[in-house]
Motif scaffolding. Structure first.
Motif, mmCIF file in Angstrom:
data_model
loop_
_atom_site.group_PDB
_atom_site.id
_atom_site.type_symbol
_atom_site.label_atom_id
_atom_site.label_comp_id
_atom_site.label_asym_id
_atom_site.label_seq_id
_atom_site.Cartn_x
_atom_site.Cartn_y
_atom_site.Cartn_z
ATOM 1 N N GLY A 75 0.840 -1.185 0.000
ATOM 2 C CA GLY A 75 0.000 0.000 0.000
ATOM 3 C C GLY A 75 0.872 1.231 0.000
ATOM 4 N N PRO A 76 0.356 2.387 -0.464
ATOM 5 C CA PRO A 76 1.181 3.593 -0.583
ATOM 6 C C PRO A 76 1.786 4.067 0.732
ATOM 7 N N VAL A 77 1.099 3.852 1.839
ATOM 8 C CA VAL A 77 1.637 4.299 3.114
ATOM 9 C C VAL A 77 2.911 3.549 3.469
ATOM 10 N N HIS A 78 3.060 2.337 2.956
ATOM 11 C CA HIS A 78 4.230 1.523 3.279
ATOM 12 C C HIS A 78 5.451 1.895 2.437
ATOM 13 N N ILE A 79 5.236 2.470 1.270
ATOM 14 C CA ILE A 79 6.392 2.854 0.451
ATOM 15 C C ILE A 79 6.714 4.345 0.571
ATOM 16 N N PHE A 80 5.724 5.174 0.923
ATOM 17 C CA PHE A 80 5.974 6.602 1.069
ATOM 18 C C PHE A 80 6.284 6.996 2.513
ATOM 19 N N GLY A 81 5.856 6.167 3.466
ATOM 20 C CA GLY A 81 6.152 6.450 4.868
ATOM 21 C C GLY A 81 5.608 7.794 5.301
ATOM 22 N N GLN A 82 6.477 8.653 5.817
ATOM 23 C CA GLN A 82 6.068 9.968 6.297
ATOM 24 C C GLN A 82 5.592 10.870 5.166
ATOM 25 N N GLY A 83 5.939 10.508 3.933
ATOM 26 C CA GLY A 83 5.498 11.306 2.797
ATOM 27 C C GLY A 83 4.032 11.130 2.458
ATOM 28 N N PHE A 84 3.404 10.106 3.014
ATOM 29 C CA PHE A 84 1.971 9.893 2.788
ATOM 30 C C PHE A 84 1.194 10.619 3.876
ATOM 31 N N PRO A 85 0.171 11.400 3.530
ATOM 32 C CA PRO A 85 -0.422 11.585 2.202
ATOM 33 C C PRO A 85 -0.077 12.933 1.551
ATOM 34 N N TRP A 86 0.867 13.656 2.101
ATOM 35 C CA TRP A 86 1.076 15.031 1.680
ATOM 36 C C TRP A 86 2.046 15.196 0.518
ATOM 37 N N HIS A 87 2.821 14.182 0.209
ATOM 38 C CA HIS A 87 3.867 14.357 -0.801
ATOM 39 C C HIS A 87 3.842 13.255 -1.863
ATOM 40 N N PRO A 88 2.797 13.225 -2.686
ATOM 41 C CA PRO A 88 2.785 12.263 -3.793
ATOM 42 C C PRO A 88 3.728 12.727 -4.897
ATOM 43 N N LEU A 89 4.085 11.812 -5.779
ATOM 44 C CA LEU A 89 4.868 12.201 -6.941
ATOM 45 C C LEU A 89 3.992 12.994 -7.909
ATOM 46 N N SER A 90 4.602 13.878 -8.642
ATOM 47 C CA SER A 90 3.859 14.597 -9.675
ATOM 48 C C SER A 90 3.532 13.635 -10.812
ATOM 49 N N THR A 91 2.611 14.045 -11.672
ATOM 50 C CA THR A 91 2.240 13.195 -12.807
ATOM 51 C C THR A 91 3.449 12.906 -13.691
ATOM 52 N N SER A 92 4.294 13.916 -13.899
ATOM 53 C CA SER A 92 5.489 13.732 -14.723
ATOM 54 C C SER A 92 6.450 12.732 -14.077
#
Length: 414
Positions: free
Chosen positions: A230-247
């Motif tokens: 799940g995204p929380v497990h790969i982004f860690g503290q970056g979830f949910p405020w820092h997703p990658l941009s579309t590019s």
């Protein structure tokens, strides 16, 4: 003259109560299962089953008394540390004791009803108990996951739903709390809908519980096809405020990566279960339908908002749940067009998504129209085929009720 006590029933009752007390008094079982949120809810579902199948103050008082005795022994005698979730486990164990006892001592005409209530309640608790072990094995077998692939699929939609709902959960604590309550309480609507169908149709309701039970093992097989967390497990503290941009997501290097956590992302079994709850609540009381729909809505919010699932996990849950429903609906002949179509499409769509994610993710980046068209087609066709399957099921039930019992053997032998 007093009726002679049946020794077989007495032995079975003593054995049942001994098992219940042994489980409750076990320190290992208490600390590993009775205080666990999901396991305690799975056990607590037995109380709902008991009170829906045969609502009476006697059953409620008996289950409550047994629960109080178990809690008293655990806390006063064994010295276990009190936990809030253990209350649901005590209620569930007490209800299993009452439900099992009623099954043993019921008259012949009632024993089938109680047996079809008691055994599934035990089996569902047992399957929940085994789930963590199977997920641990899946993690050992697959040290690397396909999370980047799933994230790329979500990003190809140009809307990252997990991050959007994750931000809503972070801003509105009441929404997060409500979502988690529904997420954890999943076993309760399973018990409610099955018990209501059982009371209405007796043993003919068993395909519903069979679908609930089969969903877990089949889901584990799919977890091994495309293991992910799940995204929380790969982004860690970056979830949910820092997703990658579309590019950035478009040019993401797709490879399997080592991630800690249960490989239980795709398909979302939480959503698959509540979809089965919603579909099988058709024909039941309006308040049960409302509860089922509420679980669907809040489960969608919770699976995404907690970061435990990607949006594509929820999409695949639709054909997967329909496949399970069609597989387990044995009263309807498989040669029936609606059942066969539902099973084949559910199987094909589920496996097609798994293959697409594993081998052809870049195809979705050609245009956002492609992934959106696939999502809409998957959900809409699944819903349409499920509607037809339900209509065929109810039509088959009407035919069975309308045909006289003495004529039914002629249909099977002619």
């Amino acid at each position: 003259m007093l009726n002679r006590v049946d020794p077989t029933k007495t032995v079975l009752t003593v054995a049942l109560l001994a098992i219940v007390f042994a489980l409750s008094l076990s320190a290992d079982f208490y600390n590993s299962s009775m205080v666990d949120a999901f396991m305690s809810m799975a056990l607590g579902g037995a109380l709902i089953t008991l009170l829906v199948v045969q609502p009476s103050w006697t059953n409620f008082a008996s289950a409550a008394a047994c629960s109080v005795v178990l809690a008293g022994l655990d806390y006063r005698v064994m010295g276990f540390h009190p936990r809030f979730m253990a209350a649901f486990s005590f209620a569930g164990l007490g209800s299993l004791a009452v439900l099992g006892t009623r099954t043993i001592w019921a008259r012949n005409q009632d024993r089938t009803l109680f047996l079809y209530a008691f055994l599934p309640a035990v089996l569902f608790a047992a399957s929940e108990y085994m789930a963590s072990t199977l997920l641990d094995y899946t993690e050992i077998l697959h040290p690397k996951t396909f999370d980047l692939y799933l994230y790329s699929v979500d990003s190809s939609l140009r809307v990252q739903f997990s991050f959007l709902l994750g931000q809503m959960f972070a801003r509105y604590q009441w929404l997060r709390f409500s979502g988690l309550v529904f997420y954890i309480a999943l076993p309760l609507p399973l018990a409610l809908v099955y018990a209501a169908r059982l009371r209405l149709k007796n043993k003919n309701a068993f395909p519903v519980m069979l679908a609930f039970l089969v969903t877990g093992p089949l889901g584990i097989l799919f977890y091994n096809m495309v293991p992910a967390t799940g995204p929380v497990h790969i982004f860690g503290q970056g979830f949910p405020w820092h997703p990658l941009s579309t590019s950035q997501a478009m040019h993401l290097v797709l490879k399997t990566i080592p991630v800690k956590g249960a490989r239980n992302a795709i398909p979302s079994l939480h959503l698959a279960w509540v979809l089965l709850v919603w579909w099988n609540s058709k024909g039941l009381s309006r308040w049960i339908r409302v509860i089922a729909l509420a679980f669907v809505i809040f489960t969608v919010l919770a699976t995404l908002g907690t970061g435990e699932h990607y949006f594509v996990d929820l999409v695949v849950a639709y054909p997967f749940a329909m496949m399970v429903q069609a597989l387990c609906l044995y009263p309807l002949p498989f040669k029936s067009g609606s059942r066969r179509a539902a099973f084949l499409f559910g199987t094909f769509a589920s496996l097609a998504w798994m293959a697409l994610i594993s081998f052809a993710t870049p195809f979705l980046w050609i245009s956002p129209v492609i992934p959106w068209a696939m999502v809409i087609a998957t959900i809409s066709v699944s819903s349409l085929l499920m509607h037809r399957l339900q209509n065929a099921e109810f039509a088959n039930e009407r035919v069975r009720w309308e045909i006289p019992a003495e004529a039914r053997p002629l249909l099977t032998t002619g």
